[in-house]
Design an enzyme around this catalytic site. Structure first.
Site, mmCIF file in Angstrom:
data_model
loop_
_atom_site.group_PDB
_atom_site.id
_atom_site.type_symbol
_atom_site.label_atom_id
_atom_site.label_comp_id
_atom_site.label_asym_id
_atom_site.label_seq_id
_atom_site.Cartn_x
_atom_site.Cartn_y
_atom_site.Cartn_z
ATOM 1 C CB THR A 136 107.987 -25.231 32.312
ATOM 2 O OG1 THR A 136 107.301 -24.059 31.832
ATOM 3 C CG2 THR A 136 106.996 -26.044 33.108
ATOM 4 C CG ASP A 166 105.023 -21.357 30.665
ATOM 5 O OD1 ASP A 166 105.575 -20.274 30.930
ATOM 6 O OD2 ASP A 166 104.846 -21.755 29.507
ATOM 7 N N GLY A 211 103.357 -17.223 29.546
ATOM 8 C CA GLY A 211 102.265 -18.146 29.888
ATOM 9 C C GLY A 211 101.442 -18.359 28.647
ATOM 10 C CG HIS A 219 113.075 -14.580 26.205
ATOM 11 N ND1 HIS A 219 112.413 -13.900 25.220
ATOM 12 C CD2 HIS A 219 112.904 -15.895 25.951
ATOM 13 C CE1 HIS A 219 111.893 -14.769 24.367
ATOM 14 N NE2 HIS A 219 112.175 -15.984 24.786
ATOM 15 C CD GLN A 268 107.880 -13.045 32.311
ATOM 16 O OE1 GLN A 268 106.848 -13.404 32.834
ATOM 17 N NE2 GLN A 268 107.943 -12.780 31.020
ATOM 18 N NE ARG A 269 112.977 -19.032 28.605
ATOM 19 C CZ ARG A 269 112.701 -19.322 27.329
ATOM 20 N NH1 ARG A 269 111.454 -19.461 26.947
ATOM 21 N NH2 ARG A 269 113.653 -19.481 26.453
#
Ligand code: F6P
Length: 342
Positions: free
Chosen positions: A126, A128, A171, A272, A274-275
């Protein structure tokens, strides 16, 4: 042995590195065969699978996303979900499942393994970084790198215009991305879900930053909440695991700052981004090692366990231990960052 592999929940950089390591070691060292299940738990639920052999995992190490697809399907809410999963595994002669996921996907794996005899080994992922029992999850380092680069870039444009820039990062319940990228990027305010914030205090920090002739950068986690307010939701919808969809606190805060300080403020929501994209070297390293150790656990039939990072060692812990509670930011760590506020 025939082993199934699935990736569930929000995707994150490094998923393909795990899949590659699992297949490479499993085939080369142990002579296992692999079945890839499509789209998280939806795959075994609906019997949707793809062959997973060494040629299928060539070249995927640096690729973001997951070649198996992902979803937030919750089989515990589907009609006869557990029975359908068991039937798929039996039909395909799959004796073990490697489940790569976060809190929700692994929560299902823990229940299936502990209560229904479905042999699962978990791999924590994850962006997070909020899974207990492991020092880090892969995907987090990449997300922090992306957020830090964005903050670096926002400093220069904020200063050219002498305006406030609010950066909203992901987060939901844990402020790890906000805290790490905020510290790394030299933010003047960092807001996390674990500590409610006072808008007047944020404005005081903003004003003091302007007084020093610099433009303030405020980093906020999407789940951060004002003292006298609530979570800012994207819409009222819930995902299949009952989570609300967040986003909007950055925009809300920028308006409040403008209203209360008279300074101009803008918001950047990283979302997104960040992903997506290629994993950092650290995430490739961690994901690869998790994959190697997960296949060892399967080979030893050590089911109901999850691989975890402790220091530089990879250890095994009960999956249920990792999903029992979220790993949130310790108040002391947050206080440490306070030196740079304002
Ligand atoms: O759990 C990872 C995460 O990226 C959270 O930070 C974020 O709140 C959520 O997923 C977004 O989910 P979705 O993929 O449904 O937009």
């Amino acid at each position: 042995m025939r082993v199934g592999v699935l990736t569930g929940g929000g995707d994150c950089p490094g998923l393909n590195a795990v899949i590659r390591a699992v297949v490479r070691k499993g085939v080369q060292e142990y002579g296992h065969e692999f079945v890839g299940y499509r789209d998280g738990w939806r795959g075994p639920l609906e019997g949707r699978s793809v062959p997973l052999d060494i040629p299928a995992v060539r070249g995927i190490l640096p690729r973001g996303g997951t070649v198996l697809g992902s979803s937030r399907t919750n089989p515990l809410k589907a009609e006869n979900g557990i029975r359908r999963i068991k039937d798929t595994l039996a039909r395909q002669e799959v004796e073990a499942l490697i489940v790569i996921g976060g809190e929700d996907t692994l929560g299902v794996a823990a229940r299936l393994s502990d209560e229904h005899g479905v042999p699962c080994v978990g791999v924590p992922k994850t962006i997070d970084n909020d899974l207990s029992a492991t020092d880090y999850t892969f995907g987090f380092d990449t997300a922090v790198g992306i957020a830090t680069e964005a903050i670096d870039r926002l400093h220069t444009t904020a200063e050219s215009h002498m305006r406030v820039l609010v950066v909203e990062v992901m987060g939901r319940h844990a402020g790890w991305i906000a805290l790490h990228s905020g510290l790394a990027g030299g933010a003047n305010v960092i807001l996390i879900p674990e500590q409610r914030f006072d808008v007047d205090q944020v404005c005081a920090w903003v004003t003091s930053r302007f007084r020093a002739s610099y433009a303030p950068i405020v980093v906020t986690a999407e789940g951060a909440m004002p003292k006298d307010g609530d979570l800012v939701l994207k819409d009222g919808t819930l995902d299949p695991f009952g989570h609300v969809r967040l986003s909007g606190v950055g925009e809300w805060l920028a308006k409040e700052i403008e209203k209360r300080t008279g300074e101009e403020a803008r918001t950047t929501v990283l979302g997104h981004v960040q992903r997506g994209g290629t994993p950092s070297a650290f995430d490739r390293w961690l994901a690869t090692r998790f994959g190697l150790h997960a296949v060892d656990a399967v080979h030893e039939r050590d089911f109901g366990t999850m691989v975890a990072l402790r220091g530089t060692d990879i250890v095994r812990v009960p999956i249920a231990e990792a999903t029992a509670r979220l790993k949130t930011v310790d108040p002391g760590l947050y206080e440490e960052a306070g030196v740079f506020f304002g």
